[in-house]
Structure formats: C-alpha cells, structure tokens
Enzyme design. Structure first.
Site, PDB file in Angstrom:
ATOM      1  N   HIS A 166       0.826  -1.197   0.000  1.00 16.72           N
ATOM      2  CA  HIS A 166       0.000   0.000   0.000  1.00 16.72           C
ATOM      3  C   HIS A 166       0.868   1.257   0.000  1.00 16.72           C
ATOM      4  O   HIS A 166       0.639   2.189  -0.777  1.00 16.72           O
ATOM      5  CB  HIS A 166      -0.914  -0.010   1.221  1.00 16.72           C
ATOM      6  CG  HIS A 166      -1.868   1.135   1.262  1.00 16.72           C
ATOM      7  ND1 HIS A 166      -2.962   1.206   0.422  1.00 16.72           N
ATOM      8  CD2 HIS A 166      -1.888   2.257   2.008  1.00 16.72           C
ATOM      9  CE1 HIS A 166      -3.605   2.326   0.650  1.00 16.72           C
ATOM     10  NE2 HIS A 166      -2.969   2.991   1.613  1.00 16.72           N
ATOM     11  N   GLU A 181      -2.324  -5.321  -4.190  1.00 17.44           N
ATOM     12  CA  GLU A 181      -3.063  -4.967  -2.984  1.00 17.44           C
ATOM     13  C   GLU A 181      -4.443  -5.630  -2.975  1.00 17.44           C
ATOM     14  O   GLU A 181      -4.896  -6.110  -1.939  1.00 17.44           O
ATOM     15  CB  GLU A 181      -3.231  -3.450  -2.986  1.00 17.44           C
ATOM     16  CG  GLU A 181      -3.053  -2.799  -1.668  1.00 17.44           C
ATOM     17  CD  GLU A 181      -3.317  -1.318  -1.795  1.00 17.44           C
ATOM     18  OE1 GLU A 181      -3.995  -0.790  -0.932  1.00 17.44           O
ATOM     19  OE2 GLU A 181      -2.864  -0.697  -2.788  1.00 17.44           O
ATOM     20  N   ASN A 183      26.873 -21.519  -6.815  1.00 16.82           N
ATOM     21  CA  ASN A 183      27.750 -22.648  -6.949  1.00 16.82           C
ATOM     22  C   ASN A 183      27.344 -23.779  -6.010  1.00 16.82           C
ATOM     23  O   ASN A 183      27.242 -24.944  -6.402  1.00 16.82           O
ATOM     24  CB  ASN A 183      29.158 -22.158  -6.580  1.00 16.82           C
ATOM     25  CG  ASN A 183      30.202 -23.005  -7.223  1.00 16.82           C
ATOM     26  OD1 ASN A 183      30.078 -24.218  -7.218  1.00 16.82           O
ATOM     27  ND2 ASN A 183      31.201 -22.374  -7.787  1.00 16.82           N
TER      28      ASN A 183
END
Lengths: 153, 680
Positions: B46, B68, B415
């Site tokens: 918001h 929202e 990795n």
C-alpha cells in the site's frame, strides 16, 4: 568586450607566471614534505593538506631550471586539474590580477628553457612586464613523467 | 513541485519496501496461515502504491494496486494463499524491482505488466483455478472493476433499488492535482459538492481516512444522484485542484460486478461469535500492534551520503592532528587548567573517533537479505529442496566492502546450489535428508570479518580436480602429486578451471571462481575452500573490517617513517650481521628451516640518511606473498598502530612500492609500503 581572466601571479627565477584563479585551491607556506621514493626528482613528495595527501612538484625541476633551496618567500600553490590535486613549489606568490584574454599572445618557441607546450601564452602587462600563462594539463601530463622515468633509469 | 528532489528518497524507500515484501512473502510461504504477515505485506504494498502514485509512476502504482487487491482478499480471509498466488506475487515483485531499477537508471519506470496484472485480476475474481491467468473479461464499466469496492449487503440493496426506480447510480473516480497541498480539504470540498447533489453511499478510502489524508491522489465514491453524468463531472471538476472526475453510471449488472468481492462476507457476518470470526478479528489487531512497534525503529535511522562520511573522516583526522599539537603545547606551558582541558578534549576526541569509524559500518544483513529469495528461485528451477540458514546477519562491515561483497557471495551461493548439493534422488541415494542445507554465516574474529558459505552436498572430488588441473595445464603431474588435499581443493580458484562435466546456466564449479578470488583480494581479503567428499564443502572468506583503517607496523628509516600493513607481516625480529649468508651474490638468511632472501629497505627506497651496512644487528620484518617469503631490513620499529589509509592522489597513482599513505599524529605523511613490491 573581451573576456577577463583573474590570474594568480607567481615568480619563478626572473620570470612571472600566471595560473587562472579558478584552478588554484589554495596557496600555502612551505611545510614538511614527505619524500616519495622511486619518483622523478622534481616530485618533492607529499604533504598533508587538511587530511588529504597531495603530491608536491618543484616547478623549477619540472621545467628543467636549476633548483634552489626554498626561502621564506617560497610558496606551495595547490592547483586542481582534471580531479587531480597537485602542489607546485614556486619562488614567490605575488599577486592576483585581472587580465584581458585578448592580450594573451601565443608563446615563442622557447621561454627561459621551458618548452612551449607547457605554456598557454604570454600576456603583456604594461610596457615591460610579461606574464607567462601556464598550460596546466600539459605541465601535469603523466605520460611525459613516465617517459622521464624511463630516461632516468 | 520538483519531484527530482524526492527521487532518491523514493528509490531508497521503494527498495526497502520491495525487500520487506520479498522477506515477508518468503516468510508467509513457510507459514501460509499467518495473517499478521499478510497485514505487513499489505501495508508495504500500500505504501509503495501511494509513493509511486505521488511520484507519477503510474505503472508501478497500478501493479501494486492489483497486488493490494489480492492481498486484501487474503488478509480478510476470503482467499487462501496457494502456490499459484505466491508465484504471481513473486513475479509481480520482480516486475516492480525491474521498474524501480529502471527509475534508478533514469528511466520512467514503465514496463509491460499486462500478463501479471491479468493473473492478479484472475486471482481476485477467483477464476484462476479454472483458467489460470486468462486475460480478464472486461466488465461493461471497465473502471469500477479495477476499483473493487467493498459494498455490504445493505448498500447493494439501496443501490439496486435506486437503479430500479430510475435514479442514476454513479461510480465516481476523483483524482486530485499532483501538487495539491491540502488533499483532505479538497476531498472535503468534493464531498460537499456531492452531498448537495445526491447521496453518497460509499467512498473508498473511507471518509474518515480521507479526512486524515490517508489516501493518494485519488478516491472513489458511489453516489446516487438525479444529475446527468456530464453535469456531475463538471460540478466536481469545478472544485479547484481537482485534476479529473470520472463518473460512470452503473447498471444492475455492473453493480453486481462491483459487489461481487464482498459476497462471501455476507454469510460470515451472519455468523458473528463463531470461532474463526473471532480469530480473524483478533489477528489484524495483533498485526497493528506489531507494525506500531516496528515503526519507531524504522524512523530512528537516517540516510547519509558516503561522501559526507568521508569528509567527516578527513575533518576528523585534522582534529586529531591539532589534538597532538595541543597536547605538546600543554606539556610545554604546564598550566594545570590548560592541561586539564586538553586531556578532556583528548578523551572526547577518542570517543568521537570511535563513533566516526562506526558510522561507516553497515550490517552485512543488507547484502544477505536478498539471498533467501534468490536461493528459493534457483532451488525451484533446479528442482532441489534447500534450506538456507543465515546467521550473524548483524555483523558489521565497512560500507565500501559491503558494496562489493554481494557479487562474490551470489556466485558462491549459486555454486553451492548447483554443484554442491545433490539432486533430491541423489540425496536419498546417499542416505541424506531430502532437503539440503546451505549455511551462510558471518562473524567477527579479531580484526577480520569471516563470511562462510557451507553446504552438506557432495563435496569436491579431489582426484577429479587434480586430473582437470593437469589437463588444463595449470600444473604438472609431479607438482600435483606433491599437493596436500586442501591445496588440491583450492585449485578450483585457478582461472579457467571447471570440474563440472556439463556447464549449466547457473554456474560451473570453478568457472568464475577465479573472479571471486580476485574480487575478494581487491578488498584485501582471502578466500579458501574446505571440503570432504560426500559430506559437503565450505567456502570461507576473510575480510578486513574496513578498508579505510588498517593495523600497521610503523618503522623508522633514518629520518623517515614508513608503515607496513600488519596483515602482510609474518614476524618481526633481529638479525646479526654474521648470520647473513651470501648465495649467488644475493643476501639470504636462515628462517625456520628455509633460506629466504634479505631485502634492504634503505636500498630499495634510496634512503638519504640510513644505511644498515654499518650495523652489527639489524631489525627485520618477515613478509610473505603467497608461498614466497622475504626478510626486510629496517632501521627501527616505532610500534603498531591503527592508521587511516589515504590514497596517494591520482598524480602518483602508478607509484610502485606504496599502497597509499597515512597521516601521523604529528601531521606528517607516512607512506604505506606495499610488501608485495619487495618481491621483485
């Protein structure tokens, strides 16, 4: 109306030189200089400029003029060019003057042993007073220093 | 109003909110039932929406608006989170991040997010399960659907009655000017106009919120009014600082559409007092309390430009120099009052020094907090199950190091995920828990910070590494035979090295690890790997606490003073003249069963006033570069001290033998010797 230049005037040997005021940070009295080994002889070392480490050159040495011991009148002029801060040791810092950009003539080939490319021009101030304007970016040209170092080795 | 002035603040805050959204969504994913987290997420979304709307980044605002809507349904218990919703929300976050990045880069923050918006809308409408992410069917009114008004049963019935009796019902969207100064007052004036001309049934945000200026530039109102659509619009737009007023007349169908999200609430409100209802009403309250507690903490920091801190540091070192001078003067003048004052000043400046140094320290958290999301995504794409365990995120590091350390860590984590951890089947076959664990740890030790990436995967196959190294010409078979197992493992940091049979798009173990190593080295740190085959691997990074202050040994060379970084010194000692050996014309000494070269610092630096040749006994510093050692002859040790590292300036930047300079207590500059240069 021609362009006006504000110029710091300093002495080196018998000559008077000028640097545009906006390129000059400060003018300092001589102060302790820390030698930096393995650099050309005209680089006198580094100083502590309010917490910033700034290299200092002997302008006489840079121009291959005979070097002299500093006197009470000797000054370090700190200039800033291309984000590089460097101090010049000069014999005396004399004056701040306004000159007319039009009065700057291109330099003769050799002035007191100084190569023409270091010079921006020569300004005539009155009848018998000449002011040599420095070309700072050439004076601080690093490529040339590297060549000098090669010569010295 | 010049928005540029707020742009950097906007970017910083947006990044904070995006990070918070990311973190909380991840948290929610592990406990989907926790509505208090949804509350926090909703608030972040918001705020982000409000900020972007204020700044005029419409695409950002509209995407957050759709998020929202979804979150609103979730927090009101009308929608349960599932994998699809999580994925869509994460995708939305990525899109938002991309937009903010674009804005950071000077762009407009525009992006095509129609697909994500469509997916979000379909979640709101509840039809995503049947036809996932189909473009939404546009309602007749278009505008109102995006508004998603929450109408209760009573309001719906009033509205449908007026529509039936021929009284027009309008859905009005009012947008105020961008630089409207008193938004609440303008909203009030708009309401006055509306109430003179009809009956306001519902406003979003509520009238109360409007009065408290808790809204962005626009609000929506549902109004019953006998006026014509255009007349109504004109009347509202006549209020000054109203940018636009859009009135849409509703018919029974579009009204039903508007009311739709609320319909499930009707039976719920009838069941007041039942267990779940109580639960739901309690939870938002708990969340409010939580955010209220969090808010003051957030407002207790300010952002400072790193350059200002550098300036502060420089000014401070000036002050230190003056302090030393004052101390000298006070000891000469010997006036008790002066001495006392100077002593007091010394104490204060000491404290100040600590604070100035601490100001540059940032918790490593700011780097770590983007990893959970990254690990989640990579693990998902590799179809592996992974737990990322982060410890020591509050460990502090210098800001300059923090900025640089992110990329190497990303590399190491990728990795570990790709090559360290086995596949799920592989883990089951190896009788390990199905879910692999990656530990990311940070901690202080002495003057260093350690960061470790450890995983319980398959470990490094030393024989394979050796074979590969010989194949790639990194070393010969004889050399390889001499290496210890840890040395073999560390071969994977060699340039152009890879043991991966197939190089995947995530990473190849070894491909780029040399980059990691050189990056860490450029920060003054080291990295090495420990591994046990079948048990797992651990990458350890050791970093200096800060780049701007280092511990150094100050030495004298005649009248000159130099500093040696302590990190490169192995030992200091004394050497007697008769113990110096001559090997092929170069001077050597015996040091711990080895013969190492002796370097004369005075010769190397052309000292003007010191020469050790006359001394019977000379101080030495033993330094090390990789596996090479050397002993450096110096004049005298001054002592160990923490020094502030200063660059030599660009004019002298290529100067060999020195890594920088520092300013000593007396104001003099001392050069910092780069011991590596002594090996040439």
């Amino acid at each position: 109306m021609a362009e006006e230049l504000k110029v710091i005037v300093f002495g080196l040997g018998d000559e008077e030189y000028g640097i545009e005021v906006e390129k000059v940070r400060t003018i300092e009295r001589m102060m302790p200089i820390t030698r930096v080994p393995k650099t050309p002889s005209f680089i006198k070392g580094v100083i502590n400029m309010r917490g910033v480490v700034v290299p200092v050159l002997d302008l006489r040495g840079r121009f291959n003029l005979p070097e002299t011991a500093p006197t009470d009148a000797s000054r370090i002029i700190i200039v800033a060019v291309n984000e590089m801060e460097v101090g010049f040791i000069v014999d005396a810092a004399n004056d701040v003057i306004d000159i007319d950009a039009d009065t700057i003539a291109s330099p003769p080939e050799v002035v007191g042993g100084i190569k023409a490319k270091y010079l921006r021009g020569i300004a005539k101030l009155g009848d018998d007073r000449l002011l040599i304007m420095l070309n700072l970016s050439e004076v601080l040209n690093k490529n040339e220093i590297i060549q000098l170092e090669l010569l010295e080795v | 109003m010049d928005m540029n002035a707020y742009l950097s603040m906007f970017i910083d805050e947006s990044n904070d909110h995006l990070q918070a959204l990311n973190d909380n969504l991840l948290q929610l994913e592990s406990s989907p039932g926790d509505l208090s987290i949804v509350q926090v997420i909703f608030r972040s979304a918001h705020t982000l929406k409000g900020m972007s709307a204020t700044m005029g980044f419409e695409d950002l605002a509209s995407l957050t608006h759709e998020m929202e809507n979804v979150l609103d349904l979730v927090r009101n218990g009308k929608l349960d989170m599932d994998a699809f919703i999580f994925d869509v929300l994460f995708k939305s976050l990525d899109a938002l991040e991309a937009m903010v990045r674009d804005i950071t880069g000077g762009g407009e923050g525009k992006a095509d997010v129609s697909e994500i918006v469509a997916a979000l809308k379909s979640i709101v409408k509840g039809d995503y399960k049947s036809a996932a992410a189909q473009p939404p069917v546009n309602t007749a009114a278009g505008g109102p659907a995006a508004g998603a008004a929450n109408l209760d049963e009573f309001q719906v019935s009033v509205l449908s009655q007026s529509i039936e009796s021929g009284l027009p019902v309008y859905y009005i969207k009012v947008a105020l000017d961008k630089d409207c100064a008193l938004k609440a007052a303008r909203a009030y004036m708009v309401f006055n106009v509306l109430e003179e001309n009809g009956e306001v049934i519902k406003s979003d945000p509520s009238v109360q919120d409007l009065e408290q200026e808790k809204f962005d530039r626009s609000f929506t109102v549902i109004l019953i009014s006998p006026l014509e659509q255009s007349a109504l619009q004109a009347k509202i737009e006549a209020v000054s600082e109203v940018e636009s007023a859009e009135a849409i007349q509703l018919d029974a169908e579009s009204l039903a559409q508007l009311a739709k999200p609320e319909t499930p609430a009707v039976p719920q409100s009838a069941a007041i007092g039942t267990e779940p209802q109580e639960e739901a009403s309690r939870q938002p309250a708990a969340a409010k309390a939580q955010t209220a507690a969090a808010a003051p903490a957030a407002s207790r920091t300010i952002r400072v430009d790193i350059e200002r801190l550098d300036t502060l540091m420089n000014l401070f070192s000036e002050l230190l120099i003056d302090r030393v001078r004052l101390e000298q003067l006070a000891s000469e003048i010997r006036k008790p009052e002066l001495t006392e004052t100077v002593e007091h000043m010394s104490r204060i400046s000491g404290d100040l020094q600590n604070i100035v140094l601490k100001l540059r320290m940032v918790p490593v958290e700011s780097v770590f907090n983007r990893f959970p999301r990254m690990v989640r995504d990579i693990a998902k794409s590799l179809d592996k199950k992974v737990d990322l365990v982060i410890t020591g995120a509050d460990t502090e590091l210098d800001r300059t190091v923090i900025d640089e350390i992110g990329d190497p860590l990303v590399h190491l984590l990728r990795n570990s995920l790709d090559h360290g951890l086995e596949t799920t089947e592989g883990r089951i076959a190896a009788r390990k828990p199905e879910t692999g664990t990656i530990y990311l740890r940070a901690y202080h030790s002495g003057n260093s910070v350690f960061i470790e990436v450890e995983e319980d995967g398959r470990g490094i196959n030393g024989d394979k590494v050796k074979a590969k190294a010989i194949e790639n010409g990194i070393l010969t078979a004889e050399e390889a035979a001499k290496l210890t197992p840890p040395e073999i493992n560390n071969l994977i940091f060699a340039p152009g090295f890879s043991t991966a049979d197939k190089i995947s798009d995530i990473s190849g173990r070894g491909v780029g690890l040399d980059v990691v190593r050189s990056k860490i080295a450029s920060l003054g740190g080291t990295v090495y790997v420990e591994s046990a085959l079948g048990v797992g691997s651990k990458f350890s990074i050791q970093l200096p606490l800060t780049l701007s202050i280092i511990s150094a040994m100050l030495i004298k060379l005649g009248s000159e003073k130099y500093a040696f970084p302590l990190s490169s010194i192995v030992e200091t000692g004394l050497i007697r003249k008769e113990h110096i050996l001559n090997v092929h014309g170069s001077r050597m000494i015996q040091y711990r069963n080895a013969v190492i070269p002796l370097v004369s610092l005075s010769k190397a630096l052309d000292s003007p006033d010191f020469d050790e040749s006359a001394e019977e006994e000379t101080e030495i510093i033993v330094v090390r570069k990789g596996d090479k050692w050397a002993a450096i002859l110096v004049d005298e040790f001054i002592g160990q001290s923490d020094i502030v590292l200063k660059p030599l300036g660009s004019y002298l930047s290529d100067t060999e033998a020195f890594s920088g300079a520092t300013i000593l207590g007396d104001g003099q500059v001392a050069l910092i010797v780069d011991p590596n240069a002594m090996f040439q």
